[in-house]
Design a protein around this motif. Structure first.
Motif, PDB file in Angstrom:
ATOM      1  N   TRP A 148       3.384  10.248  15.360  1.00 45.96           N
ATOM      2  CA  TRP A 148       2.104   9.806  15.916  1.00 45.96           C
ATOM      3  C   TRP A 148       2.207   9.631  17.424  1.00 45.96           C
ATOM      4  N   PRO A 159      -0.774   6.026   6.110  1.00 47.99           N
ATOM      5  CA  PRO A 159      -2.110   5.855   5.518  1.00 47.99           C
ATOM      6  C   PRO A 159      -2.269   4.549   4.733  1.00 47.99           C
ATOM      7  N   ASN A 212       0.777  -1.237   0.000  1.00 47.89           N
ATOM      8  CA  ASN A 212       0.000   0.000   0.000  1.00 47.89           C
ATOM      9  C   ASN A 212       0.811   1.291   0.000  1.00 47.89           C
ATOM     10  N   TYR A 236      -6.074   4.683  15.204  1.00 50.89           N
ATOM     11  CA  TYR A 236      -6.926   5.339  14.212  1.00 50.89           C
ATOM     12  C   TYR A 236      -6.140   6.380  13.403  1.00 50.89           C
ATOM     13  N   ASP A 237      -5.543   7.349  14.083  1.00 50.35           N
ATOM     14  CA  ASP A 237      -4.784   8.387  13.383  1.00 50.35           C
ATOM     15  C   ASP A 237      -3.524   7.823  12.735  1.00 50.35           C
ATOM     16  N   PHE A 272      -3.068   4.866  11.299  1.00 55.72           N
ATOM     17  CA  PHE A 272      -3.348   4.157  10.047  1.00 55.72           C
ATOM     18  C   PHE A 272      -4.143   4.967   9.031  1.00 55.72           C
ATOM     19  N   THR A 273      -4.664   6.135   9.438  1.00 53.65           N
ATOM     20  CA  THR A 273      -5.383   6.971   8.475  1.00 53.65           C
ATOM     21  C   THR A 273      -4.561   8.192   8.059  1.00 53.65           C
ATOM     22  N   ARG A 274      -3.770   8.766   8.970  1.00 52.19           N
ATOM     23  CA  ARG A 274      -3.022   9.993   8.660  1.00 52.19           C
ATOM     24  C   ARG A 274      -1.514   9.794   8.578  1.00 52.19           C
ATOM     25  N   ARG A 295       7.340   8.857  10.928  1.00 49.68           N
ATOM     26  CA  ARG A 295       5.884   8.979  10.974  1.00 49.68           C
ATOM     27  C   ARG A 295       5.321   8.339  12.242  1.00 49.68           C
ATOM     28  N   SER A 331      -8.538   4.509   4.361  1.00 48.89           N
ATOM     29  CA  SER A 331      -9.108   5.852   4.309  1.00 48.89           C
ATOM     30  C   SER A 331      -9.878   6.138   5.600  1.00 48.89           C
ATOM     31  N   GLN A 332      -9.880   7.394   5.963  1.00 48.81           N
ATOM     32  CA  GLN A 332     -10.578   7.813   7.171  1.00 48.81           C
ATOM     33  C   GLN A 332     -12.077   7.589   7.026  1.00 48.81           C
TER      34      GLN A 332
END
Length: 125
Positions: free
Chosen positions: A63, A87, A47, A79-80, A82-84, A59, A90-91
């Motif tokens: 976090w 990534p 990915n 959550y943040d 793996f989304t921000r 990164r 997607s959020q």
């Protein structure tokens, strides 16, 4: 001759993730999702591009330092992260799935099951 953008970069990406610090980050991410590190490594390789993989440690550290530690279940499942920060989902997809958790939405295990299903297309053990 095969152009660089047409080549399979799996081996080069894997070489990046073999460094000692990358291994620690992958293990920490895998622990958040309660999956084997090799499965996490494969997810990242499939990915993310090579630049993102190179900066994986920075990164993850960002976090750890920037996200509120008292965020509850969102913090426990990353959550943040793996989304921000890293990534891989997607959020919008994760938010939609979080709304679907009806029985005890504050239980991180329920949310992890959904997150694993979204990431891998199946319920991982």
């Amino acid at each position: 001759m095969t152009e660089v953008y047409e080549r399979d970069l799996y081996e080069m990406k894997y070489a990046i993730l073999k460094s000692p610090y990358h291994k620690k980050v992958i293990t920490a991410c895998a622990d958040l999702l309660e999956i084997p590190p090799m499965k996490m490594r494969r997810l990242l390789i499939e990915n993310l591009d090579m630049m993102m993989l190179e900066s994986l440690g920075a990164r993850f550290d960002s976090w750890m330092n920037q996200v509120d530690r008292n965020e509850g279940v969102r913090r426990e499942i990353g959550y943040d992260l793996f989304t921000r920060f890293i990534p891989v989902i997607s959020q919008a997809d994760l938010d939609k799935s979080l709304r679907e958790v009806t029985d005890n939405p504050d239980d991180p295990e329920n949310v992890r099951v959904i997150l694993r299903r979204l990431l891998f297309g199946e319920i991982s053990s």
